[in-house]
Design an enzyme around this catalytic site. Structure first.
Site, mmCIF file in Angstrom:
data_model
loop_
_atom_site.group_PDB
_atom_site.id
_atom_site.type_symbol
_atom_site.label_atom_id
_atom_site.label_comp_id
_atom_site.label_asym_id
_atom_site.label_seq_id
_atom_site.Cartn_x
_atom_site.Cartn_y
_atom_site.Cartn_z
ATOM 1 N N SER A 33 22.793 23.554 37.675
ATOM 2 C CA SER A 33 22.359 23.469 35.886
ATOM 3 C C SER A 33 21.317 23.938 35.239
ATOM 4 C CB SER A 33 22.142 21.774 36.098
ATOM 5 O OG SER A 33 20.758 21.257 37.260
ATOM 6 N N ASP A 34 20.671 23.450 33.855
ATOM 7 C CA ASP A 34 19.580 23.585 33.632
ATOM 8 C C ASP A 34 18.406 23.233 34.446
ATOM 9 O OD1 ASP A 34 16.927 24.809 32.244
ATOM 10 O OD2 ASP A 34 18.159 24.900 30.242
ATOM 11 N N ALA A 35 16.487 23.496 34.420
ATOM 12 C CA ALA A 35 16.451 22.939 35.034
ATOM 13 C C ALA A 35 16.479 20.786 34.944
ATOM 14 C CB ALA A 35 14.805 23.013 35.356
ATOM 15 N N PHE A 36 16.348 20.494 35.508
ATOM 16 C CA PHE A 36 16.474 19.204 35.330
ATOM 17 C C PHE A 36 17.473 18.335 34.340
ATOM 18 C CE2 PHE A 36 12.295 19.713 37.014
ATOM 19 C CZ PHE A 36 12.462 18.484 37.811
ATOM 20 N N ALA A 37 18.706 18.829 33.906
ATOM 21 C CA ALA A 37 20.218 18.481 33.084
ATOM 22 C C ALA A 37 20.600 17.791 33.726
ATOM 23 C CB ALA A 37 20.708 20.548 32.811
#
Ligand code: BGC
Length: 965
Positions: A495-499
């Site tokens: 995931s993208d950071a915190f996605a």
């Protein structure tokens, strides 16, 4: 085949190579035996140095009636009335005699001697002596049919049809001359079988230059003079037909070749997975970041702790797309990725990736997060256009694939991002991209498909936004469907950071690793995967699949064999590459009256104006920000776009505009030492215009900062720079504008200025590259990888959709009703004239296409043409091939299908042929059929165009061909 204690006897194939064949002689010889000058050689290498115990071939002329071979061991010292004396060693054991060749063993008794005089006695006569050099060690590997006589543990010869596998295949190397052994047999006796005759020194073996672990070395049991060395094919051996060398006691063998193949990463990953506990598996599927917690090892921004018991390394992640992200420290500030795409040169793109990879590695990181392949042309105001590679799926996908290859060849995991349809930064956590399946497959998704299939990228990062109502990181259709299902992606989705927005739903939809922490997968914000498995909400097999994918990526990228190691950055190599990238990627957009190139001896005086050109060149921000080696020239508070609200505003106000330390002013002065070069900072248009007026010419620099998390308000240069250009151009028509920006810009002053150069974010040697182009040391050859529209009103969405309020948490729709009509396809379909078309760029020379022709066969065509440099200086042209699909498909008028960049001297003409097939990874002749959910080629007429931009008037119709009924 008989074995003793696990070690093989020499097989018949080997025996044949030891007992060298000779030419039969039908006639008895009566003359004295003669040894040919230099005719005593090592029977394996044919070298002149021998060691006691090894086998020599003696070539000459010997009075022997018919060839004879020793029939038993120990070997006789007289055969067919022929004997050989080897100096102090006495009579040498004989394998074989004929009228032209004798094979003997060099007696063990000669150990310690440096040479021996060899004589042949036959029919009562003795030859003149020949001296052979003796060494303690004279390693020599046998070969068979040009390949090393090397077998696997099943005694199968290793060759192209039976290659050794790196990291696992045990190899048996047959050789001679490895010197002293324990349990030495008497001369002429067979090697001892019990206990084995082992060498007293252990030889070193390299396979493809890489040291191999040696597990045994000694005589081949039951044979005379032949050694065997067992080793394991090194895990990091190069692939293919590679050299094998033995060295011992300071002596190195002949080099023979052996075929090596890559290990099956699937099997390796499966074997490792089988040894892992549940806790170990759960550890690999999310990052280790915690709020307020410490940074990762070596200051990694994201990381996943490894499992030392199994040798699984820590995964240490580094951004970014234009060089190592600033949080790790200084690195080469390359020109923007868009600048590199503008070279339309995949070799340049590979170099770009290789520099980044080397520097990511030098910081000890092993996962690169920079493969941004989002299609900027869908929303040219996107704050991240500079990180990506433009608007065309084939061009952008190919450039990004080359970046990934350049990175992964440094034994790092490369990541493509942000999957998918992440085309605006405004409300990026809530934007819900609404698009039809065909539109998505033929645009943004196609760029990922091309990039993936041309690179073998091992990781894909899912994006923040939603696509058709589902968050990208829990989007079954994107992840399980297209990516893993249709494209066969075998690496892992992170995931993208915190996605990530959920645990089980995301994992079931195809997310394999949550970053930067285990907020969902670890159960901080919901049901952990551990609990989900216990509760039966997610099968254990899915967790195993997630881990297997991560392990497979680790194997495929070579992380086990090439552990992370902190090194130093080669700043000179980085700087040279940075300059070359811009020299190949800057785009000359206007050159009225051939104002450029400037003649240093005639310019007289030049006004250099604006954009802090006295000290540096602008760079892009966000997670693509590089801290340039040598330090920033200037660090300014950013001008935040008005659309930067909420978290974007926060991000913007915490950011800085960084100018890389390369002064265009100084570089221009260096190019024109006799000219008067004066600088005006451009904040006062009138003062700048006055300087321009009193100078022979003016170079105005304009810049536009972009950064992740926020989009541009419009496509104009901010801060009154357009007015500045107008004022200067009004004062001096010999005004040259140099733009430093991320993507398309408007140029309301275009008609007033003499010349316009697009220098993108120029990178740490931007000043030098720009000066080289302005003065003609470099002839510009870049072409726009993205259309420059004439107005934001011409965009599919004149206003960027945004959340209902800055504090809204409700997804909002971004309707991509233009579907696959991204960039030039949009303008062509709607008959809108852009400011500058996709593929456009001028040169200081002129080019002509001629003899354009088309041939086709089934679903494939070839377009041929001659390309000539019709001007006075050398230059490179990008010949572009576009194809128009049958009208019935509803496709845009043209799509890019192929291109080639050709460097031509003045007057030079070159013939080119480009082939395009429906099987190419970009599906150039196909449309996505939603009924069959597959690519289909329509029946009908296809039109093929050749030229130097996507614009109609720069294209020639190469011809038409028909597919189907
Ligand atoms: C960006 C990514 C980046 C990630 C990790 C996110 O904010 O969108 O491009 O790779 O952070 O730094």
């Amino acid at each position: 085949m008989m074995t003793e204690n696990g070690w093989p006897h020499l097989n018949p194939l080997m025996r044949a190579s030891v007992l060298l064949a000779a030419v039969l002689s039908a006639f008895a010889q009566t003359a004295a035996p003669v040894i040919n000058p230099g005719g005593i050689v090592d029977a394996a290498s044919y070298g002149p140095v021998l060691a006691p115990g090894s086998i020599a071939a003696i070539f000459g002329s010997f009075p022997v009636g018919s060839p004879a071979e020793a029939a038993s061991l120990p070997l006789p010292t007289s055969l067919s009335q022929v004997s050989v004396r080897a100096g102090a060693g006495g009579a040498a054991p004989l394998f074989y005699v004929s009228s032209s060749q004798i094979n003997v063993q060099i007696p063990w008794e000669l150990a310690g001697q440096s040479q021996a005089g060899m004589t042949v006695m036959a029919s009562g006569q003795t030859s003149a002596p020949q001296t052979v050099a003796l060494a303690s060690f004279a390693p020599a590997i046998f070969s068979v049919n040009g390949q090393g006589a090397i077998q696997d543990s099943s005694f199968r010869l290793i060759d192209a049809s039976n290659p050794a596998t790196a990291g696992s295949t045990a190899i048996l190397i047959y050789c001679m001359g490895l010197g002293p052994i324990s349990n030495q047999p008497a001369s002429g006796a067979a090697a001892l079988t019990s206990p084995l005759s082992e060498t007293t020194n252990t030889p070193a073996v390299t396979v493809g230059g890489v040291p191999a672990q040696v597990t045994f070395s000694g005589l081949v049991p039951g044979l005379v003079g032949v050694y065997q060395v067992n080793a394991v094919t090194p895990a990091n051996a190069p692939m293919g037909d590679v050299p094998v060398v033995i060295s011992i006691g300071g002596a190195t063998s002949s080099s023979v070749n052996m075929y090596v193949q890559a290990p099956d990463t699937d099997q390796s990953a499966g074997a490792l997975l089988a040894q892992m506990t549940l806790d170990e598996k759960l550890q690999l599927v999310h990052g280790a970041y915690t709020f307020g917690g410490p940074a990762g090892p070596l200051n990694a921004e994201e990381w996943v702790p490894g499992i030392s018991r199994l040798g699984i390394p820590d995964l240490l992640y580094a951004d970014g797309p234009v060089g190592v992200y600033s949080s790790l420290g200084p690195a080469t500030a390359l020109p923007s990725s868009m600048a590199n795409a503008a070279s339309w040169d995949l070799d340049e793109a590979y170099k770009y990736g290789a520099i980044i990879g080397a520097e990511v590695r030098a910081y000890g990181m092993n996962v690169w997060l920079g493969g941004n392949v989002n299609l900027g042309g869908r929303e040219p105001r996107d704050g991240r256009t500079f990180e990506a590679a433009g608007e065309d799926p084939l061009l952008a996908g190919s450039i990004k694939a080359a970046h990934i290859r350049g990175v992964q060849d440094q034994h790092l995991i490369g990541t493509l991002k942000h999957y998918g349809l992440n085309d605006q930064e405004t409300g990026r956590l809530l934007a819900n991209a609404i698009i039809d399946e065909r539109g998505a497959r033929e645009s943004d998704l196609l760029a990922f498909e091309v990039a993936l299939k041309n690179s073998n990228a091992q990781s894909v990062m899912c994006s923040y936004n939603l696509v058709n109502g589902d968050y990208a990181c829990q989007n079954d259709s994107l992840l399980n469907g297209a990516l893993k299902g249709d494209w066969g992606f075998s690496g892992f989705v992170q995931s993208d950071a915190f996605a990530a927005q959920s645990s089980v739903a995301s994992a079931l939809a195809g997310l394999d690793q949550e970053q930067p922490g285990g907020y969902y997968f670890g159960g901080v914000w919901g049901e952990s995967l551990d609990t989900a498995i216990q509760n039966g909400d997610m099968p254990q097999s899915r967790l195993d699949d997630m881990v297997r994918r991560i392990l497979r990526a680790i194997y495929a990228a070579g992380l086990f064999n090439y552990p992370s190691a902190v090194g130093t950055i080669d700043t000179d190599a980085g700087a040279a590459t940075a300059q070359e990238i811009l020299e190949q990627g800057a785009v000359l957009l206007k050159n009225g009256g051939n104002l450029l190139p400037l003649d240093a001896s005639k310019v007289g005086s030049i006004a250099v104006i604006g954009a802090h050109a006295d000290v540096g060149v602008l760079s892009g921000g966000g997670s693509a920000q590089v801290a340039p080696t040598g330090g920033a020239a200037l660090t300014l508070a950013p001008e935040c776009p008005s659309s930067a609200v909420g978290t974007s505003a926060l991000a913007c106000h915490n950011a800085s505009e960084i100018y890389d330390p390369s002064s265009p002013l100084k570089a221009i002065q260096a190019m024109a030492p006799s000219a008067s070069v004066q600088f005006n900072d451009g904040t006062d248009s009138a003062a700048a215009a006055a300087l321009a007026q009193s100078s022979n010419g003016a170079v105005v620099f304009v810049s536009q900062w972009e950064s992740e998390g926020m989009d541009l308000d419009d496509l104009n240069f901010s801060n009154n720079q357009d007015a500045l250009v107008s004022a200067v151009a009004a004062a001096n028509p010999r005004t040259i504008v140099v733009m430093e920006n991320g993507g398309p810009q408007l140029a309301p002053w275009l008609g007033q200025v003499g010349a316009l150069l697009e220098a993108w974010y120029p990178g740490e040697r931007g000043g030098e590259a720009i000066a080289n182009i302005l003065f003609g040391s470099v002839n510009p050859s870049g072409k726009l990888p993205i259309t420059f529209p004439a107005s934001v009103n011409d965009l599919p969405r004149p206003v960027i959709p945004s959340p209902s309020s800055a504090s809204s948490t409700t997804p909002f729709a971004v309707s991509y009703s233009e579907g696959f009509n991204v960039g030039y396809k949009w303008y062509d379909t709607n008959g809108i004239e852009p400011l500058f078309p996709f593929g456009f760029g001028l040169s200081y020379t002129t080019f002509a296409f001629s003899n354009v022709s088309l041939t086709s066969s089934g679903e494939q065509f070839q377009v041929s043409f001659d390309l000539a440099n019709t001007g006075a200086v050398a230059g490179a042209e990008v010949a572009q091939v576009y194809v128009g699909l049958p009208a019935s498909t509803g496709e845009p008028p043209r799509r890019l299908a192929a291109w080639t960049k050709v460097l031509l001297q003045p007057g030079e003409k070159q013939s080119e042929t480009l082939t395009v097939s429906s099987n190419d990874v970009s599906h150039p002749l196909s449309y996505w059929d939603v009924n069959s959910e597959s690519w289909q080629v329509a029946s009908g007429d296809y039109t093929v165009y050749v030229g130097n931009s996507s614009a109609n008037d720069s294209l020639t119709v190469a011809g038409m061909f028909h597919i189907g009924q």
